[in-house]
Design an enzyme around this catalytic site. Structure first.
Site, PDB file in Angstrom:
ATOM      1  N   ASP A 100       0.722  -1.199   0.001  1.00 48.63           N
ATOM      2  CA  ASP A 100       0.165   0.040  -0.119  1.00 48.63           C
ATOM      3  C   ASP A 100       0.786   1.231  -0.104  1.00 48.63           C
ATOM      4  OD1 ASP A 100      -3.264   0.760   0.778  1.00 48.63           O
ATOM      5  OD2 ASP A 100      -1.831   2.194   0.924  1.00 48.63           O
ATOM      6  N   ILE A 101       0.514   2.116  -0.906  1.00 53.65           N
ATOM      7  CA  ILE A 101       1.139   3.450  -0.955  1.00 53.65           C
ATOM      8  C   ILE A 101       1.237   4.215   0.316  1.00 53.65           C
ATOM      9  CG2 ILE A 101      -0.561   5.116  -2.027  1.00 53.65           C
ATOM     10  CD1 ILE A 101       1.793   5.543  -4.357  1.00 53.65           C
ATOM     11  N   ASN A 161     -13.108  -2.763   2.353  1.00 50.94           N
ATOM     12  CA  ASN A 161     -14.115  -1.639   2.551  1.00 50.94           C
ATOM     13  C   ASN A 161     -15.066  -1.441   1.027  1.00 50.94           C
ATOM     14  OD1 ASN A 161     -12.887  -0.411   4.966  1.00 50.94           O
ATOM     15  ND2 ASN A 161     -11.465   0.279   3.656  1.00 50.94           N
ATOM     16  N   GLY A 180     -15.604   3.863   3.587  1.00 52.35           N
ATOM     17  CA  GLY A 180     -14.362   4.680   3.171  1.00 52.35           C
ATOM     18  C   GLY A 180     -13.746   3.969   1.788  1.00 52.35           C
ATOM     19  N   GLN A 181     -14.656   3.163   1.158  1.00 51.87           N
ATOM     20  CA  GLN A 181     -13.726   2.497  -0.130  1.00 51.87           C
ATOM     21  C   GLN A 181     -13.336   3.779  -0.982  1.00 51.87           C
ATOM     22  OE1 GLN A 181     -16.013  -0.186  -2.430  1.00 51.87           O
ATOM     23  NE2 GLN A 181     -14.400  -0.690  -3.802  1.00 51.87           N
ATOM     24  N   HIS A 217     -10.479  -5.104  -3.117  1.00 51.32           N
ATOM     25  CA  HIS A 217      -9.278  -5.276  -2.762  1.00 51.32           C
ATOM     26  C   HIS A 217      -9.315  -5.671  -1.324  1.00 51.32           C
ATOM     27  CE1 HIS A 217      -9.982  -1.051  -2.407  1.00 51.32           C
ATOM     28  NE2 HIS A 217      -9.330  -0.973  -1.238  1.00 51.32           N
ATOM     29  N   HIS A 264      -6.979  -5.417   2.206  1.00 48.42           N
ATOM     30  CA  HIS A 264      -6.007  -4.665   3.065  1.00 48.42           C
ATOM     31  C   HIS A 264      -5.192  -5.828   3.879  1.00 48.42           C
ATOM     32  CE1 HIS A 264      -6.781  -0.555   2.183  1.00 48.42           C
ATOM     33  NE2 HIS A 264      -8.167  -1.148   2.148  1.00 48.42           N
TER      34      HIS A 264
HETATM   35  P1  AMP Z   1      -9.818   1.588   0.044  1.00 45.21           P
HETATM   36  O1  AMP Z   1     -10.070   2.999   1.009  1.00 45.21           O
HETATM   37  O2  AMP Z   1     -10.316   0.452   0.999  1.00 45.21           O
HETATM   38  O3  AMP Z   1     -10.291   1.931  -0.969  1.00 45.21           O
HETATM   39  O4  AMP Z   1      -8.421   1.513   0.228  1.00 45.21           O
HETATM   40  C1  AMP Z   1      -7.535   2.005  -1.285  1.00 45.21           C
HETATM   41  C2  AMP Z   1      -6.062   1.706  -0.597  1.00 45.21           C
HETATM   42  O5  AMP Z   1      -5.350   1.913  -1.829  1.00 45.21           O
HETATM   43  C3  AMP Z   1      -5.374   2.918   0.213  1.00 45.21           C
HETATM   44  O6  AMP Z   1      -5.001   2.146   1.407  1.00 45.21           O
HETATM   45  C4  AMP Z   1      -4.462   3.646  -0.610  1.00 45.21           C
HETATM   46  O7  AMP Z   1      -3.400   4.097   0.203  1.00 45.21           O
HETATM   47  C5  AMP Z   1      -4.192   2.613  -1.508  1.00 45.21           C
HETATM   48  N1  AMP Z   1      -3.599   3.170  -2.657  1.00 45.21           N
HETATM   49  C6  AMP Z   1      -3.995   3.998  -3.533  1.00 45.21           C
HETATM   50  N2  AMP Z   1      -3.334   4.323  -4.685  1.00 45.21           N
HETATM   51  C7  AMP Z   1      -2.302   3.373  -4.638  1.00 45.21           C
HETATM   52  C8  AMP Z   1      -1.221   3.052  -5.383  1.00 45.21           C
HETATM   53  N3  AMP Z   1      -0.855   3.913  -6.531  1.00 45.21           N
HETATM   54  N4  AMP Z   1      -0.375   1.976  -4.971  1.00 45.21           N
HETATM   55  C9  AMP Z   1      -0.441   1.448  -3.751  1.00 45.21           C
HETATM   56  N5  AMP Z   1      -1.507   1.418  -2.889  1.00 45.21           N
HETATM   57  C10 AMP Z   1      -2.431   2.415  -3.546  1.00 45.21           C
END
Ligand code: AMP
Length: 114
Positions: free
Chosen positions: A31-32, A87, A93-94, A100, A102
Site C-alpha cells: 500500500d502506498i 471496504n 470509506g472505499q 481489494h 488490505h
Molecule cells: P480503500 O479505501 O479501501 O479503497 O483503500 C484504497 C487503498 O489503496 C488505500 O490504502 C491507498 O493508500 C491505496 N492506494 C491508492 N493508490 C495506490 C497506489 N498507486 N499504489 C498502492 N496503493 C495505493
C-alpha cells in the site's frame, strides 16, 4: 467502460507498484500509504468494483485470494496476528473501486474499527 482504476493500471503495468506476489488470478502489492508496518493490498485481476459485485462465478477466485493471504502471512511469519479488511462503498470509506483486501500487521489494532 469508464476510466481505469489505479489498481487496474497497476495490473496493466501502467503505473508502478511494489509487487510482492502475482499469479494468474491475483496481484499483491505494498500500500502506498501504509497504515501499519505491514500493509499489503490483495486484488483480483478480474475487474470487480467491490464485494457488492461479487457473483457465484467468483467463488473459486475469492477463496483463492484467502489462500494467497494465508500463504503470505505464513511466509512473513505474522505469528502475532494480522487483519484482513475490505471496504465496500461510501460509508466504509472505499476509495478505489476495484475489489481489494488490505492485509495489515505489525502493530495492535483497535476494535471496533473507526
Ligand atoms: P480503500 O479505501 O479501501 O479503497 O483503500 C484504497 C487503498 O489503496 C488505500 O490504502 C491507498 O493508500 C491505496 N492506494 C491508492 N493508490 C495506490 C497506489 N498507486 N499504489 C498502492 N496503493 C495505493
Amino acid at each position: 467502460m469508464g476510466e481505469k482504476t489505479v489498481f487496474k493500471k497497476i495490473i496493466d503495468r501502467e503505473i508502478p507498484a511494489k509487487i510482492v506476489y502475482e499469479d494468474e488470478h491475483c496481484l499483491v502489492f505494498e500500500d502506498i500509504h501504509p497504515a501499519a508496518p505491514t500493509h499489503l493490498v490483495v486484488i483480483p485481476k478480474r475487474e470487480i468494483a467491490s464485494v457488492d459485485e461479487v457473483t457465484e462465478a467468483d467463488e473459486t477466485m475469492m477463496g483463492h485470494l484467502f489462500t494467497v493471504i494465508r500463504g503470505i502471512a505464513a511466509q512473513r511469519g505474522l505469528k502475532d496476528g494480522y487483519r484482513v479488511v475490505t471496504n465496500c462503498g461510501r460509508d466504509a470509506g472505499q476509495e478505489v473501486m476495484h475489489l481489494h483486501f488490505h492485509l495489515l500487521a505489525g502493530r495492535r489494532f483497535g476494535w471496533p474499527p473507526g
